[in-house]
Design a protein around this motif. Sequence first.
Motif, short mmCIF file in Angstrom:
data_model
loop_
_atom_site.label_atom_id
_atom_site.label_comp_id
_atom_site.label_asym_id
_atom_site.label_seq_id
_atom_site.Cartn_x
_atom_site.Cartn_y
_atom_site.Cartn_z
N GLY A 66 51.74 34.89 49.84
CA GLY A 66 52.80 35.33 48.93
C GLY A 66 52.33 35.82 47.58
N GLU A 67 51.03 35.76 47.32
CA GLU A 67 50.51 36.21 46.03
C GLU A 67 50.36 37.73 45.99
N ILE A 68 50.49 38.28 44.77
CA ILE A 68 50.25 39.70 44.55
C ILE A 68 49.10 39.83 43.55
N LYS A 69 48.09 40.58 43.95
CA LYS A 69 46.96 40.86 43.08
C LYS A 69 46.81 42.37 42.98
N GLY A 70 46.21 42.84 41.91
CA GLY A 70 46.02 44.27 41.79
C GLY A 70 45.28 44.65 40.53
N GLN A 71 44.86 45.90 40.52
CA GLN A 71 44.14 46.39 39.35
C GLN A 71 44.26 47.91 39.29
N ALA A 72 44.46 48.42 38.10
CA ALA A 72 44.59 49.87 37.92
C ALA A 72 43.25 50.55 38.10
N ARG A 73 43.30 51.75 38.72
CA ARG A 73 42.11 52.58 38.93
C ARG A 73 40.97 51.77 39.53
N PHE A 74 41.29 51.00 40.57
CA PHE A 74 40.29 50.14 41.20
C PHE A 74 39.45 50.95 42.18
N ASP A 75 38.13 50.76 42.13
CA ASP A 75 37.21 51.48 43.01
C ASP A 75 37.38 50.97 44.44
N THR A 76 37.73 51.87 45.36
CA THR A 76 37.98 51.47 46.75
C THR A 76 36.78 51.71 47.66
N ASP A 77 35.61 51.91 47.08
CA ASP A 77 34.40 52.08 47.89
C ASP A 77 33.84 50.71 48.27
N GLY A 78 33.19 50.65 49.44
CA GLY A 78 32.54 49.42 49.87
C GLY A 78 33.54 48.33 50.20
N ASP A 79 33.13 47.08 50.01
CA ASP A 79 33.97 45.93 50.33
C ASP A 79 34.88 45.63 49.15
N PHE A 80 35.81 46.55 48.88
CA PHE A 80 36.62 46.41 47.68
C PHE A 80 37.69 45.33 47.84
N ILE A 81 38.06 44.97 49.07
CA ILE A 81 39.06 43.92 49.26
C ILE A 81 38.54 42.59 48.73
N THR A 82 37.27 42.29 49.01
CA THR A 82 36.67 41.06 48.51
C THR A 82 36.70 41.03 46.99
N GLU A 83 36.40 42.17 46.37
CA GLU A 83 36.41 42.24 44.91
C GLU A 83 37.83 42.16 44.37
N LEU A 84 38.76 42.79 45.08
CA LEU A 84 40.16 42.76 44.64
C LEU A 84 40.74 41.35 44.74
N MET A 85 40.23 40.57 45.68
CA MET A 85 40.68 39.18 45.83
C MET A 85 40.35 38.35 44.58
N LYS A 86 39.35 38.78 43.84
CA LYS A 86 38.91 38.03 42.66
C LYS A 86 39.78 38.30 41.44
N THR A 87 40.66 39.31 41.53
CA THR A 87 41.50 39.64 40.39
C THR A 87 42.61 38.60 40.23
N GLU A 88 43.24 38.62 39.09
CA GLU A 88 44.25 37.61 38.77
C GLU A 88 45.55 37.85 39.54
N THR A 89 46.16 36.76 39.98
CA THR A 89 47.48 36.83 40.62
C THR A 89 48.52 37.05 39.53
N TYR A 90 49.27 38.16 39.64
CA TYR A 90 50.23 38.46 38.58
C TYR A 90 51.69 38.31 39.01
N SER A 91 51.92 38.09 40.32
CA SER A 91 53.29 37.89 40.78
C SER A 91 53.27 37.37 42.21
N HIS A 92 54.47 37.14 42.76
CA HIS A 92 54.63 36.74 44.15
C HIS A 92 55.73 37.60 44.78
N TYR A 93 55.78 37.60 46.11
CA TYR A 93 56.74 38.47 46.78
C TYR A 93 57.37 37.77 47.98
N THR A 94 58.51 38.32 48.40
CA THR A 94 59.18 37.88 49.63
C THR A 94 59.09 39.02 50.63
#
Length: 266
Positions: A66-94
């Motif tokens: 249920g967590e939402i993570k994200g980052q503006a202008r995030f580099d999507t090359d390589g294993d970017f999901i692992t890096e994106l997982m390290k970003t701060e949780t800023y909201s939740h969703y249903t």
Amino acid sequence: MIKYFKYFLILAITVSCKKEQEVQEVQQIKKDSVIVESKVPIENPRDQVQHLFTANGGSILYLKNGEIKGQARFDTDGDFITELMKTETYSHYTDYDDYLIDKKNKDTTFFFNDFGRINEGWNILKGVSIDNPMQVVSYQSPKKPNPSQTENISETRLIIFDIETKTFADENSPEAETYFTVMDDWGYYSLELNENFEKLGVKTHYMKKRFLSLDLPNHKSITIDTKSKINGDNVLALLYKKGKMPIIISLIFGDNNLDEVKEYLK
């Protein structure tokens, strides 16, 4: 003197034999020992992802918890999901079948347009990687599958759903006339669709039962209720490539993107 010499000789032999026995025991222990390696599974960050949206403005990760993570202008090359997982949780969703709602700002984000096409930017939906914008992602399955009401398909096919047969006490009523018009259109367009897909080397299967079972890789399968909405739309045809998730096909052949169809069939 000889007596003492024999005594020390016997003692030396005894000690030597004892040491040799200890060495043999140690060697035997080493020989018989089995090294047990830890088999604790390493969790793949990808397995935690429910949805992933990427665009020029950045990336948004919706996790299964249920967590939402994200980052503006995030580099999507390589294993970017692992890096994106390290970003701060800023909201939740249903999560819902065809959309989600951000609990913080109450925004509704839809997955599909009016024709079941996946909106641009979605790379992962419902934990599934998106390979084709017409890929089936949202559908209903029977709670208790009934083999007598299920058709199983394991080969590449164009699958056309039937129209429910209705009878009318007054065949001249507006409802009856509308129904007969729909049936005529279905007959015309389904025949045209069949002919054009035959040119692509794809045979047609006309559904006679409600539930459709399709084989997937790794001995998996899905069962679709053809009378329920698929990707939020009332679908009348699917294209199934053996071993792939099916894609939605418009009953009107000219409304389909032929390049996407050919790419899917590769």
